[in-house]
Design an enzyme around this catalytic site. Structure first.
Site, PDB file in Angstrom:
ATOM      1  N   ASP A   1      49.497  44.430  49.935  1.00 23.21           N
ATOM      2  CA  ASP A   1      50.443  43.829  48.978  1.00 23.21           C
ATOM      3  C   ASP A   1      51.741  44.624  48.855  1.00 23.21           C
ATOM      4  O   ASP A   1      52.833  44.060  48.730  1.00 23.21           O
ATOM      5  CB  ASP A   1      49.819  43.768  47.577  1.00 23.21           C
ATOM      6  CG  ASP A   1      48.653  42.796  47.491  1.00 23.21           C
ATOM      7  OD1 ASP A   1      48.442  42.023  48.436  1.00 23.21           O
ATOM      8  OD2 ASP A   1      47.944  42.830  46.466  1.00 23.21           O
ATOM      9  N   HIS A   2      51.610  45.971  48.863  1.00 22.90           N
ATOM     10  CA  HIS A   2      52.799  46.768  48.555  1.00 22.90           C
ATOM     11  C   HIS A   2      53.783  46.872  49.710  1.00 22.90           C
ATOM     12  O   HIS A   2      54.942  47.237  49.500  1.00 22.90           O
ATOM     13  CB  HIS A   2      52.393  48.129  47.982  1.00 22.90           C
ATOM     14  CG  HIS A   2      51.767  47.946  46.640  1.00 22.90           C
ATOM     15  ND1 HIS A   2      52.501  47.579  45.531  1.00 22.90           N
ATOM     16  CD2 HIS A   2      50.475  47.973  46.251  1.00 22.90           C
ATOM     17  CE1 HIS A   2      51.680  47.419  44.502  1.00 22.90           C
ATOM     18  NE2 HIS A   2      50.447  47.653  44.917  1.00 22.90           N
TER      19      HIS A   2
ATOM     20  N   ARG B   1      64.195  44.120  48.968  1.00 26.94           N
ATOM     21  CA  ARG B   1      65.493  44.030  49.628  1.00 26.94           C
ATOM     22  C   ARG B   1      65.773  42.635  50.178  1.00 26.94           C
ATOM     23  O   ARG B   1      66.809  42.407  50.773  1.00 26.94           O
ATOM     24  CB  ARG B   1      65.550  45.034  50.798  1.00 26.94           C
ATOM     25  CG  ARG B   1      65.826  46.451  50.400  1.00 26.94           C
ATOM     26  CD  ARG B   1      67.269  46.648  49.972  1.00 26.94           C
ATOM     27  NE  ARG B   1      68.173  46.651  51.098  1.00 26.94           N
ATOM     28  CZ  ARG B   1      68.701  47.746  51.623  1.00 26.94           C
ATOM     29  NH1 ARG B   1      68.403  48.924  51.132  1.00 26.94           N
ATOM     30  NH2 ARG B   1      69.513  47.667  52.645  1.00 26.94           N
TER      31      ARG B   1
ATOM     32  N   ARG C   1      54.947  37.476  43.760  1.00 31.57           N
ATOM     33  CA  ARG C   1      55.838  38.647  43.670  1.00 31.57           C
ATOM     34  C   ARG C   1      55.747  39.543  44.906  1.00 31.57           C
ATOM     35  O   ARG C   1      56.667  40.281  45.192  1.00 31.57           O
ATOM     36  CB  ARG C   1      55.544  39.465  42.415  1.00 31.57           C
ATOM     37  CG  ARG C   1      54.223  40.173  42.448  1.00 31.57           C
ATOM     38  CD  ARG C   1      54.046  41.072  41.269  1.00 31.57           C
ATOM     39  NE  ARG C   1      53.821  40.346  40.030  1.00 31.57           N
ATOM     40  CZ  ARG C   1      53.201  40.872  38.984  1.00 31.57           C
ATOM     41  NH1 ARG C   1      52.777  42.126  39.014  1.00 31.57           N
ATOM     42  NH2 ARG C   1      53.004  40.184  37.892  1.00 31.57           N
ATOM     43  N   HIS C   2      54.626  39.522  45.612  1.00 31.55           N
ATOM     44  CA  HIS C   2      54.575  40.309  46.857  1.00 31.55           C
ATOM     45  C   HIS C   2      54.165  39.413  48.030  1.00 31.55           C
ATOM     46  O   HIS C   2      55.021  38.924  48.747  1.00 31.55           O
ATOM     47  CB  HIS C   2      53.740  41.598  46.730  1.00 31.55           C
ATOM     48  CG  HIS C   2      52.497  41.530  45.889  1.00 31.55           C
ATOM     49  ND1 HIS C   2      51.492  40.624  46.126  1.00 31.55           N
ATOM     50  CD2 HIS C   2      52.097  42.279  44.832  1.00 31.55           C
ATOM     51  CE1 HIS C   2      50.519  40.825  45.256  1.00 31.55           C
ATOM     52  NE2 HIS C   2      50.860  41.803  44.434  1.00 31.55           N
TER      53      HIS C   2
ATOM     54  N   THR D   1      50.038  45.355  37.552  1.00 32.45           N
ATOM     55  CA  THR D   1      48.976  45.271  38.551  1.00 32.45           C
ATOM     56  C   THR D   1      47.734  44.720  37.854  1.00 32.45           C
ATOM     57  O   THR D   1      47.765  44.508  36.637  1.00 32.45           O
ATOM     58  CB  THR D   1      48.706  46.663  39.176  1.00 32.45           C
ATOM     59  OG1 THR D   1      47.664  46.549  40.158  1.00 32.45           O
ATOM     60  CG2 THR D   1      48.266  47.683  38.133  1.00 32.45           C
TER      61      THR D   1
ATOM     62  N   GLU E   1      32.955  43.596  42.912  1.00 33.30           N
ATOM     63  CA  GLU E   1      33.834  44.741  43.149  1.00 33.30           C
ATOM     64  C   GLU E   1      34.133  45.328  41.779  1.00 33.30           C
ATOM     65  O   GLU E   1      34.661  44.637  40.903  1.00 33.30           O
ATOM     66  CB  GLU E   1      35.130  44.294  43.857  1.00 33.30           C
ATOM     67  CG  GLU E   1      36.070  45.467  44.096  1.00 33.30           C
ATOM     68  CD  GLU E   1      37.178  45.152  45.093  1.00 33.30           C
ATOM     69  OE1 GLU E   1      36.970  44.331  46.010  1.00 33.30           O
ATOM     70  OE2 GLU E   1      38.272  45.727  44.940  1.00 33.30           O
TER      71      GLU E   1
ATOM     72  N   HIS F   1      40.703  49.572  43.310  1.00 30.87           N
ATOM     73  CA  HIS F   1      41.795  49.809  42.361  1.00 30.87           C
ATOM     74  C   HIS F   1      41.908  51.294  42.008  1.00 30.87           C
ATOM     75  O   HIS F   1      41.056  51.858  41.345  1.00 30.87           O
ATOM     76  CB  HIS F   1      41.677  49.003  41.069  1.00 30.87           C
ATOM     77  CG  HIS F   1      42.998  48.948  40.348  1.00 30.87           C
ATOM     78  ND1 HIS F   1      43.851  47.860  40.445  1.00 30.87           N
ATOM     79  CD2 HIS F   1      43.627  49.861  39.595  1.00 30.87           C
ATOM     80  CE1 HIS F   1      44.938  48.127  39.742  1.00 30.87           C
ATOM     81  NE2 HIS F   1      44.829  49.336  39.222  1.00 30.87           N
TER      82      HIS F   1
ATOM     83  N   GLY G   1      44.857  50.067  48.441  1.00 28.86           N
ATOM     84  CA  GLY G   1      46.203  49.674  48.823  1.00 28.86           C
ATOM     85  C   GLY G   1      47.255  50.690  48.458  1.00 28.86           C
ATOM     86  O   GLY G   1      47.770  51.432  49.298  1.00 28.86           O
TER      87      GLY G   1
END
Ligand code: PXP
Length: 247
Positions: free
Chosen positions: A14-15, A23, A54-55, A105, A156, A198, A220
């Site tokens: 995601d990041h 950008r 958003r990502h 998050t 999870e 996480h 991540g």
């Protein structure tokens, strides 16, 4: 339970998409990150298609599916839009996560207990299509029991609290760890796969390898941030060589 299971690594990309979108460019490309992750030994790629995109974007999801069949663990909120996308793109695995628009998050686990009919139904629909199902929950016994009742294949556990305590309060961290350890065994012995995710980094991941029935970690943010510092020197040297005209 004496046997120790292999731990699979899912890399959350995601990041990479967060940076790209900051950008408005085409790079860094999450697909390239997925390729590097898989070539480096990751077992799967995790991506969260958020309601606000958003990502990760819809196109990223279809590209991952196309380029890396059988490798996508798609994280989605429990709603009709996301269910339909999951059924359409058909990832090998779907992790249901809570989602609030204003959060930075995923701040906690699903409340399966208060809405078990909905989650049970969603789980059945995904499983009928052969998608592996997972619920992202806090390490709380009633949430595990409710997840078992829903027929989900994996849980999870949200590791955010433990990972903070690990650096801030060793004694409390040990208490939290014992809870996660015992709940993992309970979930595993009830027939579920146990995953953790996480906030994990090298040290916290090392610690959770003590849980013998642990089968998957999804990581991540730490991996992406760590890779900046393991790669920045190379990139600067390469640029400096170019500046020196002797590249
Ligand atoms: N697993 C789940 C279900 C997540 O939602 C996330 C992202 O919050 C992760 C794993 C990865 O967490 P992190 O980026 O902190 O490693």
């Amino acid at each position: 339970m004496t046997e120790t299971l292999d731990i699979k690594l899912g890399v959350n990309i995601d990041h990479i998409a967060t940076l790209r979108n900051a950008r408005g460019e085409k790079f860094p490309d999450p697909i390239k990150a997925a390729e590097i992750a898989l070539n480096s030994g990751a077992d799967s790629i995790t991506a969260h298609l958020r309601e606000d995109r958003r990502h990760i974007k819809d196109e990223d999801i279809s590209n991952i599916i196309k380029k890396f069949p059988g490798k996508l663990n798609l994280e989605i909120a429990a709603n009709e839009e996301m269910k339909n996308i999951a059924l359409e793109v058909n990832p090998f695995s779907c992790c249901i996560v809570p989602e609030r628009r204003e959060e930075v998050t995923t701040e906690g686990g699903l409340d399966v207990l208060s809405n078990s009919n909905y989650y049970k139904n969603l789980n059945n629909i995904l499983r009928e299509q052969g998608i592996r199902t997972s619920f992202f929950i806090d390490p709380v016994v009633d949430q595990v029991k409710s997840s078992i009742d829903c027929g989900v294949e994996c849980v999870e556990f949200h590791m955010g609290k433990y990972c903070k305590l690990f650096y801030e309060d060793k004694a409390q961290a040990e208490i939290e760890f014992k809870k996660i350890h015992d709940l993992s065994i309970f979930a595993y012995e009830s027939g579920l796969e146990v995953h953790l995710g996480h906030g994990l980094d090298f040290d916290t991941t090392k610690k959770v390898t003590d849980i013998p029935c642990l089968q998957e970690v999804n990581i991540g943010f730490f991996l992406i941030t760590d890779s900046i510092f393991s790669g920045l020197e190379n990139s600067i040297k390469k640029m400096k060589d170019i500046c020196n005209r002797d590249f």
